[in-house]
Enzyme design. Structure first.
Site, PDB file in Angstrom:
ATOM      1  N   GLY A 245      38.931  34.138  41.179  1.00 55.36           N
ATOM      2  CA  GLY A 245      38.235  35.237  40.523  1.00 55.36           C
ATOM      3  C   GLY A 245      37.640  34.793  39.203  1.00 55.36           C
ATOM      4  O   GLY A 245      37.271  33.628  39.030  1.00 55.36           O
ATOM      5  N   SER A 246      37.569  35.704  38.263  1.00 56.62           N
ATOM      6  CA  SER A 246      36.888  35.444  37.000  1.00 56.62           C
ATOM      7  C   SER A 246      37.764  34.637  36.050  1.00 56.62           C
ATOM      8  O   SER A 246      38.991  34.615  36.158  1.00 56.62           O
ATOM      9  CB  SER A 246      36.508  36.768  36.332  1.00 56.62           C
ATOM     10  OG  SER A 246      37.674  37.451  35.891  1.00 56.62           O
ATOM     11  N   GLY A 250      41.713  34.894  35.324  1.00 57.60           N
ATOM     12  CA  GLY A 250      42.413  33.646  35.584  1.00 57.60           C
ATOM     13  C   GLY A 250      43.287  33.223  34.420  1.00 57.60           C
ATOM     14  O   GLY A 250      44.402  32.710  34.615  1.00 57.60           O
ATOM     15  N   CYS A 301      31.067  31.656  44.163  1.00 56.85           N
ATOM     16  CA  CYS A 301      31.496  30.965  42.959  1.00 56.85           C
ATOM     17  C   CYS A 301      30.805  29.618  42.806  1.00 56.85           C
ATOM     18  O   CYS A 301      30.589  29.141  41.691  1.00 56.85           O
ATOM     19  CB  CYS A 301      33.007  30.781  42.969  1.00 56.85           C
ATOM     20  SG  CYS A 301      33.641  30.055  44.485  1.00 56.85           S
ATOM     21  N   GLU A 403      28.014  33.173  34.188  1.00 48.82           N
ATOM     22  CA  GLU A 403      28.012  33.415  35.625  1.00 48.82           C
ATOM     23  C   GLU A 403      27.507  34.829  35.912  1.00 48.82           C
ATOM     24  O   GLU A 403      28.109  35.815  35.492  1.00 48.82           O
ATOM     25  CB  GLU A 403      29.417  33.226  36.193  1.00 48.82           C
ATOM     26  CG  GLU A 403      29.452  33.241  37.706  1.00 48.82           C
ATOM     27  CD  GLU A 403      30.818  32.867  38.253  1.00 48.82           C
ATOM     28  OE1 GLU A 403      30.865  32.152  39.259  1.00 48.82           O
ATOM     29  OE2 GLU A 403      31.832  33.300  37.678  1.00 48.82           O
TER      30      GLU A 403
END
Length: 504
Positions: A245-246, A250, A301, A403
Site C-alpha cells: 500500500g502507501s 507502510g 505500484c 505517486e
C-alpha cells in the site's frame, strides 16, 4: 466469459445481480462465514456506475482477536504437515478456484473496475502463484554444518507462525496469491485483511477453501484500516507482517512491527522511470511504455509514470506515444470485449488524479492529451478518466515526484546517459524501471545504475512466478513472487548435537 456491447448501467446491474445472487461477504474465521459481533456492515461499489454491489461485514478488534485465536489453534497441526502434504491440499484448493474462474473474474472486475479479460488473466496468475509456492516449498531445505567430528550441527527452516497480511485494492486477487500463497506453503497460518475498496475476491477464495484447508489456517477479516488493520498489525500474537500500500501506512505497519520486534515485508509503491535511449525501437518503446502506465488505469505500484526520452528522439517518440494513448488505451465498459481501460476504482482516487492534473498545469507542464472525463454520457456515472500525457516536465515537479496512481504520464527529456540515470534515480522510490535500447552495453549499465528492484529492458511488467519483486528506498522491504519469498516466511533454527565416541 464475454459481454455484449450495450448500455453500461444495464450491463453492470445485470452482472451485479448475477454475481451476488448467492453471495454473502462476511468474515471467514475458523472455516466459517462470520458476521461482525456488532452487526455493522459497509457497501462495496461498482466504480463503472457508482452503485452498490453488496454489503460487507465491517470488522473490528473483536473479529481480529477471534481470527488470531483461530489461527493459533490451527498452527501446530498445519506447521507439522510436510511440504508434500501442503502441496496436495493447496493444489486441491487451487483446482476448485479454477472451476470458479468466471465467478471470481467477474467479482474482481465489478469491485475494482478493471476490464473483465484482465481480471481473468490476473485470477489465473493468482492460482499459478498458489501452486508455485507449494512446489518450491518442497525444495526449501535446511543444511548440515561441518563443525567437526564430535558434533552434528544442522539448520532447520521453520515457519514464523501467524502471518498478518494486508492487501491493496488494485490487485486484490493476484496479491492474495502472492502473500497467502507464500505464507501457507511455508507452514504459517494467515489472518488477512482485504482492502475495504475491493473485498469480494479474497473473501470468496477463502470461502472456496471450505472442506479443503483445515479450519483456522486461513482467516479473512474485512473492514477499515483503523478499525481492523491497525488491530491486526498491533496484535501481540502476530508473528510476521506483510503489507502492500502507501508509504504513510507502510511506515505505521513498520512501526508496529518494530514495537513487537517482528519481521515485515513492505511493498509501498513507486514512481518508476522508462528510459528511452536514442537507438531504441521507438515504436516498440511507445507501445511498451503506454501499456506500462495505462494498464489497470494507471493504478499499479510499478507503473512507469515517468518517460525519460533522449532529446534527439523526443518528437518522433511523442507522436508514436500519443497515437498509442489515444487509439489503444481508451476508457470503456469493463465488461465488454476489447475494453483496455476501466474506471478508477473509487471516488477519492478520481479526485486525487484530477487534482494532480491541475497541479501539473499549475507547475507549467504541457498537457498534450487527456486531463479529465472521457466524452460520452455513458461515462458520466462512473469514475472514468482519460489517458493523460504531460510533456515538458521537470523532474522536480510534483507530478514527477509523487505517486499519482492514475493514467497520468510525465515525459522528461535528457541529453546524456549520466543525466538519464540521475533523473531516473531522482525520486524517493525505487520499485521498477524500464529501459529501451538496442545497445547491450547501455542495457547492462543502465540496469546496474538504476536504483530499482526490477529493471525491464525493451519490455515492461515482464515478471511472473519465480521472479523476485520488491523495491529499493521508500518502495519497500523484502521480495515477493519468488523462491526467496519463502525466506520471508521462515526462520532458521540451528541444532547442535554433541556426539560421543561410538561404543560397542
Amino acid at each position: 466469459m464475454s459481454r455484449s456491447m450495450g448500455d453500461i448501467r444495464e450491463n453492470h446491474r445485470d452482472a451485479i445481480e448475477e454475481a451476488t445472487q448467492d453471495l454473502t461477504v462476511d468474515h471467514w474465521i475458523d472455516g466459517e462465514s462470520v458476521a461482525s459481533a456488532n452487526g455493522e456492515r459497509f457497501e462495496t461499489s461498482d466504480p463503472a456506475i457508482d452503485e452498490p454491489i453488496v454489503d460487507v461485514a465491517q470488522g473490528t478488534e473483536s473479529e481480529i482477536d477471534d481470527a488470531v485465536e483461530a489461527a493459533e489453534a490451527a498452527l501446530r497441526s498445519w506447521k507439522e504437515t510436510t511440504p508434500r502434504e501442503r502441496d496436495d491440499i493447496i493444489r486441491e484448493w487451487t483446482s476448485t478456484l479454477r472451476d470458479h474462474l468466471d465467478e471470481l473474474a467477474l467479482l474482481e472486475s465489478l469491485d475494482t473496475g478493471k476490464p473483465l479479460a484482465y481480471a481473468r488473466d490476473e485470477a489465473k496468475e493468482a492460482f499459478n502463484y498458489l501452486e508455485y509456492y507449494v512446489s518450491v516449498a518442497q525444495a526449501h531445505e535446511g543444511s548440515e554444518l561441518p563443525v567437526g567430528p564430535d558434533n552434528h550441527a544442522y539448520v532447520r527452516q521453520e515457519p514464523f507462525g501467524v502471518a498478518g497480511q494486508i492487501l491493496p485494492w488494485n490487485y486484490p486477487l493476484q496479491l492474495f496469491g502472492w502473500k497467502a500463497g507464500a505464507a501457507l506453503a511455508a507452514g504459517n497460518v494467515v489472518v488477512l485483511k482485504p482492502s475495504e475498496e475491493s473485498p469480494m475476491t479474497a473473501t470468496r477464495v477463502a470461502q472456496l477453501s471450505k472442506g479443503i484447508l483445515p479450519d483456522g489456517v486461513l482467516n479473512i477479516v474485512n473492514g477499515f484500516g483503523e478499525e481492523a488493520g491497525q488491530p491486526l498489525t498491533n496484535h501481540d500474537a502476530i508473528d510476521k507482517l506483510s503489507f502492500t500500500g502507501s508509504v504513510p501506512v507502510g511506515k505505521q505497519v513498520m512501526s508496529a512491527a518494530a514495537e513487537g520486534i517482528k519481521p515485515v515485508t513492505l511493498e509501498l509503491g513507486g514512481k518508476s522511470p522508462f528510459v528511452v535511449f536514442p537507438d531504441a525501437d521507438l515504436e516498440q518503446a511507445a507501445e511498451t511504455s503506454a501499456a506500462g502506465i495505462f494498464y489497470n488505469t494507471g493504478q499499479s505500484c510499478d507503473a512507469c509514470t515517468r518517460i525519460l526520452v533522449h532529446e534527439d528522439a523526443h518528437d518522433e517518440f511523442l507522436d508514436l506515444y500519443l497515437e498509442e494513448a489515444t487509439e489503444t488505451w481508451q476508457p470503456g465498459d469493463p465488461l465488454e470485449d476489447g475494453t483496455t481501460m476501466g474506471p478508477l476504482t473509487f471516488d477519492d482516487q478520481y479526485e486525487k488524479v484530477s487534482n494532480y492534473v491541475e497541479i501539473g498545469e499549475e507547475e507549467g507542464a504541457n498537457l498534450v492529451v487527456g486531463g479529465g472525463d472521457p466524452d460520452g454520457e455513458e461515462f458520466e456515472d462512473g469514475w472514468f478518466f482519460e489517458p493523460t500525457v504531460f510533456d515538458d516536465v521537470d523532474n522536480d515537479m510534483r507530478i514527477a515526484q509523487e505517486e499519482i496512481f492514475g493514467p497520468v504520464q510525465s515525459i522528461i527529456t535528457f541529453s546524456s546517459y549520466e543525466e538519464a540515470i540521475e533523473i531516473a534515480n531522482g525520486v524517493s522510490y525505487g520499485l521498477a524501471a524500464g529501459v529501451a535500447t538496442n545497445d547491450a552495453s547501455i542495457a547492462h549499465h543502465a540496469a546496474a545504475d538504476i536504483l530499482a528492484g526490477s529493471v525491464w529492458v525493451n519490455e515492461y511488467h515482464g515478471d511472473g512466478p519465480g521472479v523476485p519483486f520488491g523495491g529499493f528506498k521508500e518502495s519497500g522491504i523484502g521480495r515477493e513472487c519468488a523462491k526467496e519469498t519463502l525466506d520471508e516466511y521462515t526462520q532458521s533454527k540451528t541444532v547442535n548435537l554433541k556426539l560421543d565416541e561410538p561404543e560397542l
